[in-house]
Write an enzyme that holds these catalytic residues in place. Structure first.
Site, PDB file in Angstrom:
ATOM      1  CG  ASP A  55      -2.113   0.800   1.193  1.00 51.87           C
ATOM      2  OD1 ASP A  55      -2.472   1.233   0.089  1.00 51.87           O
ATOM      3  OD2 ASP A  55      -2.739   1.025   2.251  1.00 51.87           O
ATOM      4  CG  HIS A  56      -0.778   4.708   0.780  1.00 52.27           C
ATOM      5  ND1 HIS A  56      -1.263   5.729   0.007  1.00 52.27           N
ATOM      6  CD2 HIS A  56      -1.836   4.225   1.453  1.00 52.27           C
ATOM      7  CE1 HIS A  56      -2.563   5.848   0.204  1.00 52.27           C
ATOM      8  NE2 HIS A  56      -2.949   4.937   1.066  1.00 52.27           N
TER       9      HIS A  56
ATOM     10  CG  HIS B  28      -6.983   4.662  -0.367  1.00 49.00           C
ATOM     11  ND1 HIS B  28      -5.791   4.177   0.108  1.00 49.00           N
ATOM     12  CD2 HIS B  28      -7.068   4.244  -1.652  1.00 49.00           C
ATOM     13  CE1 HIS B  28      -5.171   3.497  -0.849  1.00 49.00           C
ATOM     14  NE2 HIS B  28      -5.924   3.530  -1.931  1.00 49.00           N
ATOM     15  N   GLY B  29      -9.517   5.227   3.060  1.00 53.02           N
ATOM     16  CA  GLY B  29     -10.087   5.939   4.207  1.00 53.02           C
ATOM     17  C   GLY B  29     -11.526   5.564   4.498  1.00 53.02           C
ATOM     18  CB  ALA B  30     -13.441   2.467   3.985  1.00 47.47           C
ATOM     19  CB  SER B  31     -11.869   3.647   9.277  1.00 45.87           C
ATOM     20  OG  SER B  31     -11.149   2.493   8.935  1.00 45.87           O
TER      21      SER B  31
ATOM     22  CG  ASN C 103      -7.502   0.619   0.407  1.00 42.15           C
ATOM     23  OD1 ASN C 103      -8.011  -0.163  -0.385  1.00 42.15           O
ATOM     24  ND2 ASN C 103      -6.257   1.048   0.306  1.00 42.15           N
TER      25      ASN C 103
HETATM   26  P1  13P Z   1      -8.545   4.154   7.119  1.00 42.93           P
HETATM   27  O1  13P Z   1      -7.492   3.919   8.149  1.00 42.93           O
HETATM   28  O2  13P Z   1      -9.110   5.518   7.244  1.00 42.93           O
HETATM   29  O3  13P Z   1      -9.566   3.088   7.088  1.00 42.93           O
HETATM   30  O4  13P Z   1      -7.815   4.144   5.699  1.00 42.93           O
HETATM   31  C1  13P Z   1      -7.224   2.948   5.269  1.00 42.93           C
HETATM   32  C2  13P Z   1      -6.571   3.127   3.955  1.00 42.93           C
HETATM   33  O5  13P Z   1      -7.031   3.870   3.107  1.00 42.93           O
HETATM   34  C3  13P Z   1      -5.354   2.346   3.698  1.00 42.93           C
HETATM   35  O6  13P Z   1      -4.790   2.635   2.469  1.00 42.93           O
END
Ligand code: 13P
Length: 289
Positions: free
Chosen positions: A81-82, A211-214, A233
């Site tokens: 990732d990233h 991304h950033g689904a949390s 993600n």
């Molecule tokens: P979150 O930690 O906000 O769920 O994001 C995860 C992510 O996008 C990992 O690449």
């Protein structure tokens, strides 16, 4: 079983679903995520953070995930990732990752595309799928509170740049910035669905990545596939729930003869429950059988 990230995500999208991608910092979590995917009969993606890959034993960890993925009864993908370091990307691919997010999001779109195209060239012949990110998400993948003061609308993906970027970069999937952040949201999250729709129109059938689904609502996540998102993600949600479960169980496990197996059982149960929740939420609407 091994599979290609672009094909698996496109296949799920065609059925109206998306594939969850969960960050695994350790093998116990990965075992739990894969077990949940097998129970659900659904594909899943194991994300390896770049700090994990670059840290001690990072390549051995990726090789171990490769073995786990290959032995699974459902498609399991292993993605770095990233990653912005071409050497780390190549090493991870050789260690067993089948996909990588070549992250040039800090660059201007043309330089970003050049960076991604260079990664695609360097991986030629290794059967690796390359995801790119256009626009830049606020926050930090490994720090839940990093986005607390951030403006989620900064750095959003410009739909006008998408077609040329994809053409020049050769990316197989595209991560978008449409009001999503890494880590905890400041207040209520608001995804820009109009922007996402314009990005999808420009990207054609190429799977998009959220991304950033949390912290997003279940309605947002449940509606993601219809908007062209084939991969979602999740990291913070998994860390928060796992750490809370472990913290609660720790005193009793220590009192019960330093019960490491019991503690790992709590850890696994919690991680599997989070993965099962994501797998169900993103399940295709069309029955697969
Ligand atoms: P979150 O930690 O906000 O769920 O994001 C995860 C992510 O996008 C990992 O690449």
């Amino acid at each position: 079983m091994r599979a290609r990230l672009d094909e698996v995500t496109a296949g799920e999208l065609a059925l109206g679903g998306a594939v969850p991608a969960l960050t695994c910092y350790d093998f116990t979590t990965a075992l739990a995520v894969v077990g949940a995917a097998e129970d659900a009969g659904r594909p899943v993606i194991l994300l390896v953070a770049p700090k994990t890959a670059a840290g001690p034993g990072g390549m051995r960890f990726i090789a171990a995930l490769r073995g786990l993925a290959d032995s699974a009864s459902v498609p399991v993908l292993v993605q770095l990732d990233h990653a912005a370091d071409p050497d780390l990307i190549l090493a991870a691919a050789k260690a067993g990752a089948d996909s990588v997010l070549a992250d040039g999001s800090a660059l201007e779109p043309a330089e970003n595309a050049e960076f991604v195209a260079g990664v695609v060239r360097s991986l030629a012949g290794l059967d690796i799928v390359v995801e790119a990110e256009l626009g830049a998400l606020p926050g930090d993948e490994d720090d839940a509170s990093a986005a607390a003061g951030a403006d989620a609308t900064a750095g959003m993906t410009d739909p006008a740049t998408v077609a040329a970027f994809l053409e020049a970069s050769g990316a197989g999937l595209l991560a978008v910035a449409v009001g999503n952040v890494h880590g905890n949201y400041k207040g209520e999250p608001h995804l820009d669905w109009n922007r996402l729709s314009a990005v999808k129109a420009a990207a054609g059938s190429l799977p998009l990545v959220l991304h950033g689904a949390s912290g997003l609502t279940e309605a947002d996540l449940g509606g993601a596939a219809a908007a062209g998102i084939g991969k979602v993600n999740i990291n913070t949600e998994l860390r928060t729930s796992t750490l809370a479960a472990v913290e609660e169980a720790l005193p009793a496990m220590r009192a019960a003869g330093e019960n490491m197996l019991g503690l790992l059982g709590v850890w696994t149960g919690s991680a599997a429950a989070t993965a099962a929740w994501a797998l169900e939420l993103l399940r295709p609407q069309t029955p697969t059988t």
